[in-house]
Design a protein around this motif. Structure first.
Motif, PDB file in Angstrom:
ATOM      1  N   CYS A 363      51.250  66.216  54.735  1.00 36.89           N
ATOM      2  CA  CYS A 363      52.726  66.270  55.498  1.00 36.89           C
ATOM      3  C   CYS A 363      52.464  65.771  56.765  1.00 36.89           C
ATOM      4  O   CYS A 363      51.461  66.188  57.623  1.00 36.89           O
ATOM      5  CB  CYS A 363      52.904  67.812  55.401  1.00 36.89           C
ATOM      6  SG  CYS A 363      54.317  68.117  56.459  1.00 36.89           S
ATOM      7  N   CYS A 380      57.210  72.777  62.048  1.00 40.68           N
ATOM      8  CA  CYS A 380      57.787  71.479  61.517  1.00 40.68           C
ATOM      9  C   CYS A 380      59.226  71.677  62.008  1.00 40.68           C
ATOM     10  O   CYS A 380      59.995  72.567  62.241  1.00 40.68           O
ATOM     11  CB  CYS A 380      57.674  70.899  60.185  1.00 40.68           C
ATOM     12  SG  CYS A 380      58.455  71.896  59.038  1.00 40.68           S
ATOM     13  N   CYS A 416      55.230  75.054  50.197  1.00 45.54           N
ATOM     14  CA  CYS A 416      56.072  73.942  50.559  1.00 45.54           C
ATOM     15  C   CYS A 416      55.558  72.712  49.838  1.00 45.54           C
ATOM     16  O   CYS A 416      56.278  72.009  49.095  1.00 45.54           O
ATOM     17  CB  CYS A 416      56.295  73.693  52.027  1.00 45.54           C
ATOM     18  SG  CYS A 416      57.305  72.301  52.478  1.00 45.54           S
TER      19      CYS A 416
HETATM   20  S1  SF4 Z   1      56.625  73.779  56.224  1.00 45.95           S
HETATM   21 FE1  SF4 Z   1      56.363  72.044  54.523  1.00 45.95          FE
HETATM   22  S2  SF4 Z   1      57.424  70.203  55.739  1.00 45.95           S
HETATM   23 FE2  SF4 Z   1      56.824  71.886  57.375  1.00 45.95          FE
HETATM   24  S3  SF4 Z   1      54.886  71.552  58.141  1.00 45.95           S
HETATM   25 FE3  SF4 Z   1      54.528  72.878  56.446  1.00 45.95          FE
HETATM   26  S4  SF4 Z   1      54.311  71.762  54.708  1.00 45.95           S
HETATM   27 FE4  SF4 Z   1      55.179  70.353  56.296  1.00 45.95          FE
END
Ligand code: SF4
Ligand code: SF4
Length: 434
Positions: A363, A380, A416
């Motif tokens: 990511c 994020c 996620c």
């Molecule tokens: S929540 Fe999902 S998009 Fe956000 S940093 Fe974690 S892995 Fe990445």
């Protein structure tokens, strides 16, 4: 710097000197131009490619920076070029390679290679370079495909909307001071983007916030929906790095469908901001981020002409679903039929069915530091209140190591990634329009 011919007789050390001067002034645009000149004229010299790599990394082009440093190292390897390669690996998120290579630097130093040209800048390997600090959680846009938008197609997340506010000026100052003093950001290398899901120019003390950053030597940028015209003093423009004008089309009809603003006013605001700020000395970038929908494809040409007349950049990106829950509801088939029909008639979705998360995808948000208007660390840019992981708490209570540790151990990120949500938004925005 506008005229490259001024440098037609400059030697390589002259250009390196100019490059260092630009870095010292934090004038990255001109530093980047000098680096391009260096490789044009001295492309067979390792120093030219080394400098090009530095410039590309500092202007957020790490992949291109990697090619440049590899080219430099094919000509000659020095401890400095190895150190630069480490920084580029870190910008790309290749931490294992960076660690491995650190060990090789010691070896290279044992070679006792004389370094004929030194680079003046002091580097901070670990500080976050890309920072998103939401200064206004509030937005006046009516965008149906945005979590903040008044007309969000899946309804508004009331818990989220209620908590939105403008950042407190004193807390902002305190937080920025903490970030610098704890090497979480580096004034010479980090750029603080003053937005996430809100309109920064609505902040009633916008210029005070810019002044805080400027006094601390931190460069900043922002994206605006151009509904508001801001006059800025030359004092704060010295540290403005980039401005993005987010546009939802190039007609009143398109604006009625998305942003809901007066299109002529938006155009006037953009024109005035470009002229005014340039006149006052701003030399950074202006870019229109044109969001392409089915209904505004034919308006792209007019937008390109408008940008060209103003001598500013334009990028055409697929309009997408802005917000975690919004995007998830589309991909896990929980979006209502009515909302889905609207997406199908306005967004460009023909390629969504082919989006597949590559194995070992990392990511890219892990490399960004995201802070909300309550000065809390977020995982994020995409998260919303009410999610299992929204905030890690006040960032001013954390050290750099604690921040990295909390993010590394965030279980929600594993979930996620498992459902591919970390990839969808990236894939949609990365898909070339033209
Ligand atoms: S929540 Fe999902 S998009 Fe956000 S940093 Fe974690 S892995 Fe990445
Ligand atoms: S897309 Fe931008 S302008 Fe529209 S509601 Fe969201 S933050 Fe505001």
């Amino acid at each position: 710097m506008e005229n490259h011919q001024n440098f037609s007789t400059a030697t390589l050390p002259d250009l390196v000197k100019f490059f260092n001067e630009m870095l010292n002034k934090n004038d990255l645009n001109n530093a980047e131009r000098i680096s391009s000149l260096l490789t044009e004229r001295f492309g067979d010299h390792y120093v030219a490619w080394h400098i090009r790599a530095i410039a590309l990394r500092l202007t957020n082009q790490p992949k291109e920076a990697l090619s440049a440093i590899e080219r430099s190292m094919r000509l000659h390897v020095t401890p400095d070029s190895l150190a630069e390669l480490i920084r580029i690996y870190q910008s790309l998120g290749f931490y294992d390679q960076a660690d491995q290579l650190s060990k090789n630097i010691a070896k290279a130093q044992e070679l006792k290679q004389p370094l004929t040209i030194q680079f003046q800048r002091e580097w901070n390997f670990n500080a976050y370079k890309n920072v998103y600090f939401e200064i206004s959680g509030i937005c006046n846009g009516k965008c149906p495909y945005c979590v903040t938008g008044i007309n969000c197609i899946i309804g508004r997340n009331i818990e989220d909307i209620k908590a939105r506010k403008f950042v407190d000026v004193d807390e902002f100052k305190f937080t920025i001071t903490h970030l610098i003093e704890n090497s979480i950001i580096s004034p010479s290398e980090s750029v603080v983007q003053l937005y996430n899901w809100g309109e920064p120019l609505l902040h009633p003390h916008f210029e005070k916030l810019l002044s805080i950053l400027t006094k601390k030597g931190v460069r900043y940028g922002f994206s605006t929906n151009c509904s508001v015209l801001k006059e800025l003093s030359p004092d704060v423009l010295t540290h403005l790095n980039n401005v993005t004008f987010s546009m939802s089309g190039f007609s009143q009809d398109s604006y009625n469908r998305i942003h809901g603003f007066d299109f002529e006013e938006v155009k006037q605001n953009i024109t005035q901001m470009v002229h005014l700020w340039r006149k006052l000395g701003y030399r950074g970038s202006f870019t229109i981020a044109y969001h392409v929908y089915q209904f505004n494809i034919l308006e792209c040409q007019s937008a390109a002409k408008f940008a060209s007349d103003l001598r500013i950049g334009v990028s055409f990106v697929h309009a997408t679903l802005n917000g975690y829950n919004l995007m998830r509801s589309y991909f896990d088939d929980t979006m209502s039929r009515e909302a889905l029909k609207k997406c199908g008639s306005e967004l460009i979705t023909y390629f969504y069915k082919d989006i597949k998360r590559p194995e070992n995808y990392r990511c890219p948000q892990f490399d960004n530091l995201v802070i909300n208007e309550h000065c809390e660390l977020l995982p994020c840019c995409g998260v919303e209140r009410g999610m299992p992981l929204y905030s890690f708490g006040k960032i001013a209570d954390m050290t750099l190591e604690e921040i990295k540790d909390k993010r590394l151990k965030a279980d929600f990120c594993k979930v996620c990634a498992k459902i591919g949500m970390d990839y969808f938004g990236h894939a949609i925005l990365g898909k070339k329009v033209f």
